[in-house]
Design an enzyme around this catalytic site. Structure first.
Site, PDB file in Angstrom:
ATOM      1  N   HIS A   1      21.071  -5.832  -2.100  1.00 57.05           N
ATOM      2  CA  HIS A   1      21.682  -5.376  -3.349  1.00 57.05           C
ATOM      3  C   HIS A   1      21.915  -6.498  -4.360  1.00 57.05           C
ATOM      4  CE1 HIS A   1      24.293  -1.778  -4.759  1.00 57.05           C
ATOM      5  NE2 HIS A   1      23.835  -2.429  -5.819  1.00 57.05           N
TER       6      HIS A   1
ATOM      7  N   LEU B   1       9.384   7.732 -10.952  1.00 53.44           N
ATOM      8  CA  LEU B   1      10.703   8.082 -11.449  1.00 53.44           C
ATOM      9  C   LEU B   1      11.522   8.695 -10.329  1.00 53.44           C
ATOM     10  CD1 LEU B   1      11.582   9.696 -14.835  1.00 53.44           C
ATOM     11  CD2 LEU B   1      12.485  10.733 -12.747  1.00 53.44           C
ATOM     12  N   GLY B   2      12.769   8.280 -10.237  1.00 54.84           N
ATOM     13  CA  GLY B   2      13.655   8.820  -9.219  1.00 54.84           C
ATOM     14  C   GLY B   2      15.035   9.075  -9.775  1.00 54.84           C
ATOM     15  N   LEU B   3      15.877   9.678  -8.967  1.00 59.39           N
ATOM     16  CA  LEU B   3      17.267   9.908  -9.335  1.00 59.39           C
ATOM     17  C   LEU B   3      18.131   8.802  -8.764  1.00 59.39           C
ATOM     18  CD1 LEU B   3      19.435  11.948 -10.547  1.00 59.39           C
ATOM     19  CD2 LEU B   3      19.779  12.640  -8.155  1.00 59.39           C
ATOM     20  N   GLY B   4      18.897   8.144  -9.615  1.00 61.32           N
ATOM     21  CA  GLY B   4      19.883   7.174  -9.161  1.00 61.32           C
ATOM     22  C   GLY B   4      21.244   7.824  -9.020  1.00 61.32           C
TER      23      GLY B   4
ATOM     24  N   MET C   1       5.012   5.139  -4.161  1.00 60.48           N
ATOM     25  CA  MET C   1       6.377   5.504  -4.524  1.00 60.48           C
ATOM     26  C   MET C   1       6.362   6.266  -5.844  1.00 60.48           C
ATOM     27  SD  MET C   1       9.605   2.932  -5.211  1.00 60.48           S
ATOM     28  CE  MET C   1       8.921   2.268  -6.742  1.00 60.48           C
ATOM     29  N   PRO C   2       7.092   7.376  -5.945  1.00 60.14           N
ATOM     30  CA  PRO C   2       7.178   8.058  -7.237  1.00 60.14           C
ATOM     31  C   PRO C   2       7.710   7.117  -8.305  1.00 60.14           C
ATOM     32  CG  PRO C   2       8.028   9.463  -5.485  1.00 60.14           C
ATOM     33  CD  PRO C   2       7.814   8.108  -4.874  1.00 60.14           C
TER      34      PRO C   2
ATOM     35  N   TYR D   1      27.630   2.384  -2.753  1.00 63.08           N
ATOM     36  CA  TYR D   1      27.967   3.536  -3.578  1.00 63.08           C
ATOM     37  C   TYR D   1      28.859   4.535  -2.844  1.00 63.08           C
ATOM     38  CZ  TYR D   1      23.911   2.059  -6.424  1.00 63.08           C
ATOM     39  OH  TYR D   1      23.005   1.364  -7.177  1.00 63.08           O
TER      40      TYR D   1
ATOM     41  N   GLY E   1       0.779  -1.232   0.000  1.00 65.98           N
ATOM     42  CA  GLY E   1       0.000   0.000   0.000  1.00 65.98           C
ATOM     43  C   GLY E   1       0.807   1.277   0.000  1.00 65.98           C
ATOM     44  N   VAL E   2       2.127   1.194   0.170  1.00 69.95           N
ATOM     45  CA  VAL E   2       2.977   2.381   0.162  1.00 69.95           C
ATOM     46  C   VAL E   2       3.078   2.927  -1.262  1.00 69.95           C
ATOM     47  CG1 VAL E   2       5.353   3.197   0.478  1.00 69.95           C
ATOM     48  CG2 VAL E   2       4.295   1.730   2.207  1.00 69.95           C
TER      49      VAL E   2
ATOM     50  N   LYS F   1      20.304   0.388  -0.266  1.00 69.21           N
ATOM     51  CA  LYS F   1      20.535  -1.054  -0.391  1.00 69.21           C
ATOM     52  C   LYS F   1      21.595  -1.533   0.592  1.00 69.21           C
ATOM     53  CE  LYS F   1      20.065  -0.174  -5.340  1.00 69.21           C
ATOM     54  NZ  LYS F   1      20.369   1.275  -5.183  1.00 69.21           N
TER      55      LYS F   1
ATOM     56  N   ASP G   1      17.466   7.189  -5.110  1.00 68.83           N
ATOM     57  CA  ASP G   1      17.946   5.820  -4.933  1.00 68.83           C
ATOM     58  C   ASP G   1      19.458   5.823  -4.751  1.00 68.83           C
ATOM     59  OD1 ASP G   1      17.764   2.724  -5.392  1.00 68.83           O
ATOM     60  OD2 ASP G   1      19.304   3.426  -6.777  1.00 68.83           O
TER      61      ASP G   1
END
Length: 294
Positions: free
Chosen positions: A106, A15-18, A12-13, A48, A9-10, A73, A43
């Site tokens: 990951h 499109l996001g920025l990686g 989430m947009p 990273y 039910g959450v 992750k 994200d």
């Protein structure tokens, strides 16, 4: 911004920025630009080494925390029940948040899948305790997902995969769809293909004549066409860029639609060639490295 509803039910947009392979000293500026341009989904990942800079950009932004969707992750070196719980603590502290919106594993780590299962059970604990809003996986193939579902109780909300027209992983996408797992595309414009292979093996889907022809029809860039292809098929996409004009371009994909024939044309570009590492090759011996404390 279009949103997607996860299996718990959450929202989430879409499109996001990686920030994969974005150096720490460039990450803060990229995330700051993205938030100013309307992005609300970021994200990142422990591996990273830029979670801290993501957090810095978020804290200095005028965007309220409740309006943001933060995804990160756990790296394979922090798999195991207690280790993954501590991995959450490290990531949350670096990000400067009490709760992470989406926390995922990951890699599948098939050479030590018992450790993977223990890590996922830790995610289930974090979810039950309200420390994360949703949990998921990344780079899990059908056999990994089947084994995970057989041994755990919470169906992953997301499976983040390499997905672009040159490598579509349809069997995994279909399995995810059948089990209510949202497909999320890393390298959605095929960027991973830019730095793998030389000479004749070096191919960019952005330069494919089929893609550029569709882009010309819509007055859009090839990258925008590829992102629209993913979004229109119900996937989450997380394109990466450090350039403000590219970051702006990548979010400008909600004012046009691809036709059924155009979608089929892009579907037909499948090459079957993976750009990232084979999931079976990801082992602690080959890829393990310590994740710094907060």
């Amino acid at each position: 911004m279009q949103t997607l509803t996860l299996n718990n039910g959450v929202e989430m947009p879409a499109l996001g920025l990686g920030v994969f392979q974005t150096p720490p000293d460039e990450t803060r500026a990229a995330v700051t630009a993205a938030l100013e341009l309307g992005y609300r989904h970021i994200d990142t990942a422990a591996a990273y080494s830029n979670e801290r800079e993501v957090g810095q950009a978020i804290r200095t932004s005028a965007v309220p925390r409740d309006d943001l969707f933060i995804e990160t992750k756990i790296w394979i070196s922090d798999y195991g029940y207690d280790e993954t719980l501590h991995g959450f603590d490290k990531s949350a502290a670096k990000l400067g948040v009490d709760r992470i919106d989406l926390l995922i594993l990951h890699q599948a780590l098939p050479s030590d899948f018992d450790r993977t299962l223990a890590a996922y059970r830790a995610l289930e604990k974090l979810l039950a305790d309200g420390k994360v809003r949703a949990i998921g996986v990344s780079n899990f193939m059908v056999d990994h997902l089947t084994a995970l579902l057989d041994a755990t109780s919470v169906v992953p909300a997301v499976n983040q995969l390499e997905i672009h027209p040159y490598f579509q992983q349809r069997a995994v996408l279909d399995f995810d769809n059948d089990h209510g797992i949202l497909n999320q595309a890393w390298s959605p414009i095929g960027g991973i293909t830019f730095y793998r292979g030389q000479g004749e093996d070096r191919r960019s889907v952005l330069e494919d004549p089929a893609v550029t022809a569709i882009a010309e029809v819509h007055g859009k860039s090839p990258a925008q066409v590829l992102l629209r292809w993913g979004i229109q098929q119900g996937r989450s996409v997380i394109p990466k860029s450090t350039k403000r004009h590219r970051i702006a371009e990548n979010i400008d994909v909600f004012d046009f639609a691809l036709s059924t024939d155009e979608l089929k044309t892009l579907d037909a570009l499948e090459t079957g060639r993976r750009g990232g590492p084979e999931p079976s090759d990801v082992t602690l011996a080959a890829y393990g490295r310590a994740i710094a404390e907060a």
